[in-house]
Design a protein around this motif. Structure first.
Motif, mmCIF file in Angstrom:
data_model
loop_
_atom_site.group_PDB
_atom_site.id
_atom_site.type_symbol
_atom_site.label_atom_id
_atom_site.label_comp_id
_atom_site.label_asym_id
_atom_site.label_seq_id
_atom_site.Cartn_x
_atom_site.Cartn_y
_atom_site.Cartn_z
ATOM 1 N N ARG A 304 0.839 -1.214 0.000
ATOM 2 C CA ARG A 304 0.000 0.000 0.000
ATOM 3 C C ARG A 304 0.864 1.250 0.000
ATOM 4 O O ARG A 304 0.545 2.235 -0.690
ATOM 5 N N GLU A 305 1.978 1.261 0.768
ATOM 6 C CA GLU A 305 2.869 2.424 0.769
ATOM 7 C C GLU A 305 3.489 2.641 -0.613
ATOM 8 O O GLU A 305 3.621 3.778 -1.096
ATOM 9 N N ARG A 306 3.839 1.556 -1.291
ATOM 10 C CA ARG A 306 4.457 1.701 -2.610
ATOM 11 C C ARG A 306 3.472 2.319 -3.594
ATOM 12 O O ARG A 306 3.823 3.233 -4.353
ATOM 13 N N TRP A 307 2.265 1.876 -3.583
ATOM 14 C CA TRP A 307 1.282 2.427 -4.509
ATOM 15 C C TRP A 307 0.871 3.840 -4.114
ATOM 16 O O TRP A 307 0.538 4.662 -4.991
ATOM 17 N N ALA A 345 -7.170 0.631 -3.693
ATOM 18 C CA ALA A 345 -8.481 0.125 -3.264
ATOM 19 C C ALA A 345 -8.451 -1.387 -3.069
ATOM 20 O O ALA A 345 -9.029 -1.933 -2.117
ATOM 21 N N LEU A 346 -7.757 -2.103 -3.972
ATOM 22 C CA LEU A 346 -7.651 -3.557 -3.845
ATOM 23 C C LEU A 346 -6.889 -3.942 -2.592
ATOM 24 O O LEU A 346 -7.295 -4.848 -1.848
ATOM 25 N N ILE A 347 -5.818 -3.231 -2.329
ATOM 26 C CA ILE A 347 -5.038 -3.557 -1.123
ATOM 27 C C ILE A 347 -5.836 -3.240 0.128
ATOM 28 O O ILE A 347 -5.774 -3.968 1.125
ATOM 29 N N GLY A 348 -6.600 -2.151 0.079
ATOM 30 C CA GLY A 348 -7.425 -1.839 1.240
ATOM 31 C C GLY A 348 -8.451 -2.923 1.505
ATOM 32 O O GLY A 348 -8.730 -3.270 2.655
ATOM 33 N N SER A 352 -8.731 -5.434 4.791
ATOM 34 C CA SER A 352 -9.954 -5.620 5.597
ATOM 35 C C SER A 352 -10.288 -7.109 5.775
ATOM 36 O O SER A 352 -10.991 -7.479 6.706
ATOM 37 N N ARG A 353 -9.784 -7.937 4.852
ATOM 38 C CA ARG A 353 -10.016 -9.379 4.971
ATOM 39 C C ARG A 353 -8.902 -10.080 5.739
ATOM 40 O O ARG A 353 -8.922 -11.306 5.872
ATOM 41 N N GLY A 354 -7.981 -9.417 6.218
ATOM 42 C CA GLY A 354 -6.886 -10.033 6.954
ATOM 43 C C GLY A 354 -7.358 -10.703 8.227
ATOM 44 O O GLY A 354 -6.701 -11.621 8.737
ATOM 45 N N ARG A 355 -8.485 -10.263 8.764
ATOM 46 C CA ARG A 355 -9.074 -10.921 9.936
ATOM 47 C C ARG A 355 -10.337 -11.635 9.472
ATOM 48 O O ARG A 355 -11.277 -11.011 8.984
#
Length: 441
Positions: A304-307, A345-348, A352-355
């Motif tokens: 996310r930081e790279r993008w 947006a995809l990374i976000g 959100s699905r990480g949990r």
């Protein structure tokens, strides 16, 4: 041999035999036995030897009629077999039996049936007894046969134990009738021939005919007063077999079963990553929204930081192109800005699905990741399985031999291995024809 000689017949052959229940023709009651010196015994044994040398009942019958014609000066001799109320000609000398509906074969059968039904030897002209009178017997068929062939005719029934199973019809030319002594001698000669013919005829029968004959003999034996116990046992066995064949009896079909929740859901890895934390283990109950598994998010955060950095660069490039009125550069920079925003947006969404949380109140039935912390997972890998706790279903595996007896709507009982004394009622709602090999079956 299974047959017993009558005492009078044995005496006529010059020997002795134990007493028998065989019923003799009535002629033997008024005509004395023929003496041995007339060669009756030798003739009987000679005919018996010819019959034993034959290979079939038909061949034996032809040999018998041929011998009688040669030895007694008869024009024709005919032998018929009587079984199950039906008479058929086995052999006849000087007569073609290929057309049994012709007049002469029919007359022969009529005369033979007449003698068999009365159980006595009949002749026409009638035989005169010692008192000079003739017996009051029916000779209608004998007279009709004599009118057709001429000369004299005589019919001798052959049988044992009160049952006539064959008959011999003799025809003679001229006006000399058969006398009582001559007929008695022929009867004595047939002592051995008649049983031998019967044994050969029975041996030539087909298997189903032999079975039917044995059944008839067995049923007749059961009618004896001494067989009362056997009749009762047989009747009881028949009633029991009829009850088992007709009465509806319960039949239980068993099989291994497993209990599952009525609704199950499999939670899979939303993206490639690593297992960070496992909050639950199989057997635990969870509430809706409770955390189940956490995946590592460091790689996603770095991405996310790279993008985000690239988005800022593309926005600056777009502003510089607009300041220079560079429409091509501005359009290119705007496209890259849109790409960076989509990736963010995809990374976000992935973050959100990480949990992974519970979608409903359930029980964890599969998926112990407590020993797999840090293990890599790929997107779509099965992680954990949840099942509802308010309703259940039973999956029973039925052998293919018994599956045909299982129908929809049938009731059954579930017995758990941990609670074998407790039975739970169940109803079959669906049958799934899914075959699987279990224990070599």
């Amino acid at each position: 041999m299974g047959e017993r000689w009558p005492q009078a017949w044995a005496d006529a052959l010059g020997g002795s035999a134990p007493s028998s229940g065989v019923t003799l023709n009535p002629l033997h009651s008024v005509v004395p036995p023929v003496a041995q010196s007339d060669g009756t015994a030798s003739a009987a044994l000679a005919i018996y030897a010819k019959l034993l040398a034959a290979r079939s009942p038909e061949a034996a019958a032809h040999a018998l009629v041929a011998s009688l014609v040669a030895d007694h000066g008869a024009r024709r001799a005919s032998l018929a077999w009587h079984e199950a109320g039906r008479t058929r000609l086995l052999a006849s000398s000087n007569l073609d039996l290929s057309n049994p509906q012709a007049e002469l074969p029919q007359r022969l059968i009529g005369a033979i049936d007449e003698a068999i039904e009365q159980g006595v030897t009949l002749s026409f002209p009638p035989v005169v007894d010692v008192s000079g009178a003739t017996k009051d017997l029916i000779r209608i068929e004998q007279q009709a046969l004599q009118r057709l062939v001429g000369g004299a005719v005589a019919t001798i029934p052959l049988g044992a134990d009160g049952e006539a199973y064959a008959a011999l019809c003799l025809e003679r030319d001229g006006d000399t009738p058969f006398d009582a002594e001559e007929l008695a001698r022929i009867e004595n000669i047939m002592l051995l021939a008649a049983p031998a013919l019967r044994w050969m005829q029975q041996a030539a029968q087909r298997w189903h005919q032999r079975i039917r004959r044995d059944l008839v003999i067995g049923m007749q034996a059961l009618r004896q007063p001494s067989k009362r116990t056997a009749r009762r046992l047989l009747l009881g066995g028949g009633v029991l077999l009829l009850f088992l064949a007709v009465a509806p009896l319960q039949f239980a079909v068993g099989g291994r079963a497993r209990v599952e929740g009525a609704e199950q859901r499999v939670l899979s890895a939303p993206t490639d990553g690593f297992v960070k934390t496992a909050h639950v283990r199989p057997g635990e109950r969870v509430k809706a929204g409770a955390p189940l598994i956490d995946l590592l998010e460091e790689d996603l955060r770095l991405e996310r930081e790279r993008w985000s950095s690239q988005l800022a660069q593309h926005e600056n490039a777009y502003a510089a192109a607009m300041a220079k009125s560079d429409r091509v550069g501005a359009s290119t920079s705007m496209s890259r800005v849109a790409e960076a925003q989509a990736q963010l947006a995809l990374i976000g969404e992935q973050l959100s699905r990480g949990r992974i949380t519970a979608p409903f109140d359930a029980m964890v039935v599969e998926g112990d990741l407590s020993q797999s912390i840090g293990a890599p997972v790929r997107q779509g890998d099965k992680l954990i399985t949840l099942a509802t706790t308010d309703s259940y279903r039973v999956i029973a595996e039925i052998d293919e031999v018994d599956i045909g007896r299982v129908k929809l709507g049938q009731g059954g009982q579930l017995v758990l291995s941990s609670l074998p004394w407790d039975h739970h009622e169940m109803v079959i709602e669906r049958i799934a024809p899914l075959a699987s090999a279990v224990d070599g079956r």
